[in-house]
Design an enzyme around this catalytic site. Structure first.
Site, PDB file in Angstrom:
ATOM      1  N   LYS A  21       0.847  -1.200   0.000  1.00  0.00           N
ATOM      2  CA  LYS A  21       0.000   0.000   0.000  1.00  0.00           C
ATOM      3  C   LYS A  21       0.886   1.256   0.000  1.00  0.00           C
ATOM      4  O   LYS A  21       0.707   2.150  -0.803  1.00  0.00           O
ATOM      5  CB  LYS A  21      -0.918  -0.029   1.225  1.00  0.00           C
ATOM      6  CG  LYS A  21      -1.802   1.177   1.335  1.00  0.00           C
ATOM      7  CD  LYS A  21      -2.747   1.060   2.522  1.00  0.00           C
ATOM      8  CE  LYS A  21      -3.499   2.382   2.711  1.00  0.00           C
ATOM      9  NZ  LYS A  21      -4.416   2.347   3.836  1.00  0.00           N
TER      10      LYS A  21
ATOM     11  N   GLU B  50      10.472  -4.646   4.483  1.00  0.00           N
ATOM     12  CA  GLU B  50      10.526  -6.049   4.083  1.00  0.00           C
ATOM     13  C   GLU B  50      10.241  -6.210   2.591  1.00  0.00           C
ATOM     14  O   GLU B  50      10.953  -6.889   1.863  1.00  0.00           O
ATOM     15  CB  GLU B  50       9.473  -6.871   4.871  1.00  0.00           C
ATOM     16  CG  GLU B  50       9.767  -7.052   6.342  1.00  0.00           C
ATOM     17  CD  GLU B  50       9.211  -5.931   7.198  1.00  0.00           C
ATOM     18  OE1 GLU B  50       8.931  -4.823   6.657  1.00  0.00           O
ATOM     19  OE2 GLU B  50       9.056  -6.154   8.418  1.00  0.00           O
TER      20      GLU B  50
ATOM     21  N   GLY C 226      -4.767  -1.929   5.042  1.00  0.00           N
ATOM     22  CA  GLY C 226      -3.962  -3.066   4.581  1.00  0.00           C
ATOM     23  C   GLY C 226      -4.634  -4.408   4.829  1.00  0.00           C
ATOM     24  O   GLY C 226      -4.709  -5.269   3.945  1.00  0.00           O
ATOM     25  N   ARG C 227      -5.167  -4.586   6.029  1.00  0.00           N
ATOM     26  CA  ARG C 227      -5.761  -5.892   6.380  1.00  0.00           C
ATOM     27  C   ARG C 227      -7.162  -6.078   5.791  1.00  0.00           C
ATOM     28  O   ARG C 227      -7.781  -7.113   5.983  1.00  0.00           O
ATOM     29  CB  ARG C 227      -5.758  -6.077   7.899  1.00  0.00           C
ATOM     30  CG  ARG C 227      -6.382  -4.929   8.666  1.00  0.00           C
ATOM     31  CD  ARG C 227      -6.012  -4.980  10.149  1.00  0.00           C
ATOM     32  NE  ARG C 227      -6.492  -3.833  10.896  1.00  0.00           N
ATOM     33  CZ  ARG C 227      -5.837  -2.676  10.999  1.00  0.00           C
ATOM     34  NH1 ARG C 227      -4.688  -2.506  10.380  1.00  0.00           N
ATOM     35  NH2 ARG C 227      -6.329  -1.683  11.722  1.00  0.00           N
TER      36      ARG C 227
ATOM     37  N   GLU D  37      -4.747  -6.648  14.755  1.00  0.00           N
ATOM     38  CA  GLU D  37      -4.249  -5.323  14.374  1.00  0.00           C
ATOM     39  C   GLU D  37      -5.407  -4.316  14.453  1.00  0.00           C
ATOM     40  O   GLU D  37      -5.196  -3.136  14.703  1.00  0.00           O
ATOM     41  CB  GLU D  37      -3.644  -5.361  12.959  1.00  0.00           C
ATOM     42  CG  GLU D  37      -2.594  -4.288  12.732  1.00  0.00           C
ATOM     43  CD  GLU D  37      -1.823  -4.429  11.425  1.00  0.00           C
ATOM     44  OE1 GLU D  37      -2.426  -4.239  10.363  1.00  0.00           O
ATOM     45  OE2 GLU D  37      -0.619  -4.717  11.467  1.00  0.00           O
TER      46      GLU D  37
ATOM     47  N   HIS E  49      -5.361 -33.318  17.180  1.00  0.00           N
ATOM     48  CA  HIS E  49      -4.241 -34.129  17.657  1.00  0.00           C
ATOM     49  C   HIS E  49      -3.123 -33.264  18.217  1.00  0.00           C
ATOM     50  O   HIS E  49      -1.987 -33.713  18.341  1.00  0.00           O
ATOM     51  CB  HIS E  49      -3.729 -35.017  16.524  1.00  0.00           C
ATOM     52  CG  HIS E  49      -4.757 -36.028  16.111  1.00  0.00           C
ATOM     53  ND1 HIS E  49      -4.869 -37.272  16.704  1.00  0.00           N
ATOM     54  CD2 HIS E  49      -5.779 -35.955  15.217  1.00  0.00           C
ATOM     55  CE1 HIS E  49      -5.881 -37.927  16.172  1.00  0.00           C
ATOM     56  NE2 HIS E  49      -6.458 -37.140  15.266  1.00  0.00           N
TER      57      HIS E  49
ATOM     58  N   LYS F 266       9.438  -0.760  13.915  1.00  0.00           N
ATOM     59  CA  LYS F 266      10.002  -0.494  12.585  1.00  0.00           C
ATOM     60  C   LYS F 266      11.121   0.544  12.694  1.00  0.00           C
ATOM     61  O   LYS F 266      12.191   0.397  12.099  1.00  0.00           O
ATOM     62  CB  LYS F 266       8.926   0.062  11.645  1.00  0.00           C
ATOM     63  CG  LYS F 266       7.852  -0.916  11.246  1.00  0.00           C
ATOM     64  CD  LYS F 266       6.902  -0.228  10.253  1.00  0.00           C
ATOM     65  CE  LYS F 266       5.657  -1.039   9.991  1.00  0.00           C
ATOM     66  NZ  LYS F 266       4.674  -0.340   9.168  1.00  0.00           N
TER      67      LYS F 266
HETATM   68  O1  F6P Z   1       2.236  -4.138   9.926  1.00  0.00           O
HETATM   69  C1  F6P Z   1       1.797  -2.872   9.641  1.00  0.00           C
HETATM   70  C2  F6P Z   1       1.292  -2.721   8.243  1.00  0.00           C
HETATM   71  O2  F6P Z   1       1.126  -1.360   8.027  1.00  0.00           O
HETATM   72  C3  F6P Z   1      -0.009  -3.478   7.967  1.00  0.00           C
HETATM   73  O3  F6P Z   1      -1.129  -2.821   8.411  1.00  0.00           O
HETATM   74  C4  F6P Z   1       0.045  -3.625   6.505  1.00  0.00           C
HETATM   75  O4  F6P Z   1      -0.852  -4.589   6.041  1.00  0.00           O
HETATM   76  C5  F6P Z   1       1.498  -4.022   6.317  1.00  0.00           C
HETATM   77  O5  F6P Z   1       2.182  -3.217   7.265  1.00  0.00           O
HETATM   78  C6  F6P Z   1       2.060  -3.837   4.955  1.00  0.00           C
HETATM   79  O6  F6P Z   1       2.023  -2.512   4.539  1.00  0.00           O
HETATM   80  P1  F6P Z   1       2.205  -2.118   3.026  1.00  0.00           P
HETATM   81  O7  F6P Z   1       1.123  -2.744   2.239  1.00  0.00           O
HETATM   82  O8  F6P Z   1       2.168  -0.624   3.005  1.00  0.00           O
HETATM   83  O9  F6P Z   1       3.549  -2.633   2.582  1.00  0.00           O
END
Ligand code: F6P
Length: 555
Positions: free
Chosen positions: A215, A221, A276-277, A362, A393, A518
């Site tokens: 987003k 990452e 995002g979620r 979240e 199990h 972060k």
């Molecule tokens: O973990 C925090 C967060 O902002 C989530 O809400 C989101 O889904 C994720 O990081 C990834 O963010 P982006 O889509 O901006 O890379």
């Protein structure tokens, strides 16, 4: 709609007469056993079952009487749930800390829906992007979109994390039976270098397409994994210009996408009003669309829309997400439960618990209300789970005989995606589903010491075998796992999360709690890498850990 149309945040919910009524009701009901509740009310199973879209929710195995739901819906009204639901659908800025609308429901609304928010014709924009996604999907699936060497795409790798990964991978796994199996689908999320290495090690760069999903397009990452993937591609094809045919982006941030080197023509956008979620049904679902095709993706969206319509229109007392969300509040706040088990009886749903962890935790893992004042009761539930029968199990022992109360959601489907007859045993899906029904039965009704002794069990073993029962669960059934019913299930849980957040008065759509880690990781990374790292200024524990890490890395 704008921030000014937002219904006022109701006063502290725990100070309302509705909350007091529930406290008193809990005192009267919590000592009663489900065996007794069922014996007293022969119509209970029918009365405490609701249906919405294609889903059926049996909530009769909960520690409630017929008086409970009216008390809970009164609480929902006191919390302004109907008004806040309308405000969400209409585009009010219910995400107050970020001053944003929350419009994931608009992502699956029909094109003809009238919805103008902050000067934007939302359905037109949504369907324009969906149209572009569909064209791209058709091109990749038909082979019209070729890679740098002219070969067709055979592998698709989604690079994203959090909502830009958990939704796509969960839904792809869930709908594998509907996917074009000639494509290899991979999902890279973790910044652990092994993730991207394992995802690409057996792929051919000439036939691999990367979808970089973020987003913000600033997530460490994702950008790091995307850089590594780009290097892998360029090394493999020996030409920097190959990136154009092997990388597309999904983001709200066109500037950063261009800065990364992806042409804006290969970018699929979405909007800041999609959390995002809550973004699987936006362009973040592009990998899923490529896997299952645009028509089945449309069925998935239609399933979500069917559940949205149910949530928006059904009376609170017959409304699946409302009932389930309020029951979660009932346990979390009145019984004091901490966790919630999600038990899908479908191997295809094996990533659903992980997906729901982000969605619910979240969203509702908050300590302040929408106005910044401290919450007055516990919020959020710890969601966890595994598909049945694997969980049986592993951890069901604690569910059945442990000291903790864990409300559970059983999820099952009548029709299997693979019909298998086992010689001498019969329909394999019947065997599977009998486990679901048996487990919820055992949790609810248990087995008494008398029943166990009557079987000839030695007296000293009887206490070990007693199954106390009275352990609550919902059973959610659908005719079959399809793109549509998966969409319904996801929208169901989105709205369950909203219902809970509304009762607690929290902003379910921000996530400030993930920021500090972060920032600290960014500060620590050079300290780990540099030859002469200065650990002064770090706390004693972190400094010692960093020194040991550096020593073991020979620095
Ligand atoms: O973990 C925090 C967060 O902002 C989530 O809400 C989101 O889904 C994720 O990081 C990834 O963010 P982006 O889509 O901006 O890379």
């Amino acid at each position: 709609m704008s921030a000014t149309d937002l219904p006022a945040l109701p006063a502290d919910i725990t100070a309302t007469p509705e909350w007091t009524a529930l406290t008193e009701h809990h005192a009267a009901v919590s000592g009663r056993h489900l065996r007794e509740l069922f014996a007293d009310d022969p119509e209970r199973a029918t009365a405490l079952t609701a249906a919405g879209a294609d889903l059926v929710l049996d909530y009769s195995k909960h520690r409630i009487t017929r008086d409970t739901l009216p008390l809970l819906t009164a609480l929902a009204r006191a919390a302004g749930l109907p008004e806040r639901t309308e405000a969400m659908f209409a585009g009010a800025h219910i995400n107050t800390s970020e001053d944003r609308a929350v419009l994931h429901t608009a992502l699956r609304a029909p094109r003809a829906t009238a919805l103008a928010v902050d000067g934007q014709d939302v359905p037109t924009e949504v369907h324009t992007v969906l149209g572009r996604m569909g064209e791209f999907t058709d091109a990749v699936r038909s082979g019209a979109w070729t890679g740098h060497t002219g070969e067709r795409i055979r592998a698709v790798v989604n690079i994203g994390i959090g909502g830009s990964d958990l939704g796509p991978v969960m839904a792809y796994e869930a709908l594998r039976a509907y996917a074009d199996r000639s494509f290899t689908m991979r999902f890279v999320s973790n910044i652990d270098p092994t993730d991207v290495a394992e995802a690409t090690r057996d792929l051919d760069p000439a036939t691999t397409l990367f979808i970089v999903s973020s987003k913000t397009f600033t997530t460490l990452e994702t950008l790091t994994n995307a850089k590594v993937a780009r290097q892998w591609l360029v090394d493999g094809l020996g030409d920097e210009s190959a990136v154009a045919k092997h990388f597309v982006a999904v983001s709200t941030n066109a500037k950063e996408v261009s800065a990364f080197g992806i042409d804006e023509a290969n970018m699929f956008g979405f909007w800041d009003w999609v959390g995002g979620r809550y973004s699987l049904d936006s362009a973040i679902g592009l990998s899923l669309m490529v896997a299952i095709g645009k028509e089945q993706f449309a069925e998935f969206l239609a399933g979500m829309y069917a559940m949205d319509s149910h949530f928006r229109k059904a009376p609170l007392e017959e409304n699946l997400p409302v009932i389930a969300g309020l029951l979660n509040v009932w346990y979390a706040n009145f019984f004091g439960t901490e966790t919630h088990a999600v038990l899908p009886y479908s191997q295809y749903l094996h990533r659903l618990p992980a997906y729901l962890q982000q969605l619910t935790m979240e969203s509702n893992g908050k300590s302040v209300r929408g106005d910044g004042s401290p919450v007055t009761t516990s919020t959020g539930e710890i969601f966890w789970g595994e598909p049945g029968t694997n969980g049986q199990h592993a951890f069901y022992q604690l569910l059945h005989q442990g000291t903790r109360l864990v409300p559970a959601d059983f999820i099952g489907f009548a029709e299997p995606n693979h019909a298998v007859d086992v010689a001498g045993e019969g329909d394999m899906h019947d065997l599977f589903m009998s486990n679901l029904f048996a487990q919820s039965q055992a949790l609810a009704f248990g087995k008494t010491a008398e029943e166990i002794a009557a079987e000839g069990t030695p007296a000293d073993v009887v206490p070990h075998k007693v199954m106390p029962g009275n352990r609550p669960s919902s059973t959610i059934l659908a005719p079959k796992l399809t793109p549509s019913t998966l969409g319904q299930l996801i929208a169901f849980y989105e709205h369950v999360t909203f219902v809970e957040g509304t009762i607690w008065g929290v902003d379910s759509f921000d996530q400030w709690g993930v920021e500090l880690g972060k920032v600290l990781a960014k500060q620590l990374s050079p300290v780990l890498s540099a030859d002469t790292a200065d650990t002064a200024g770090l706390d004693a524990s972190t400094a010692a850990l960093v020194r040991r890490y550096r020593e073991w890395r020979g620095r």
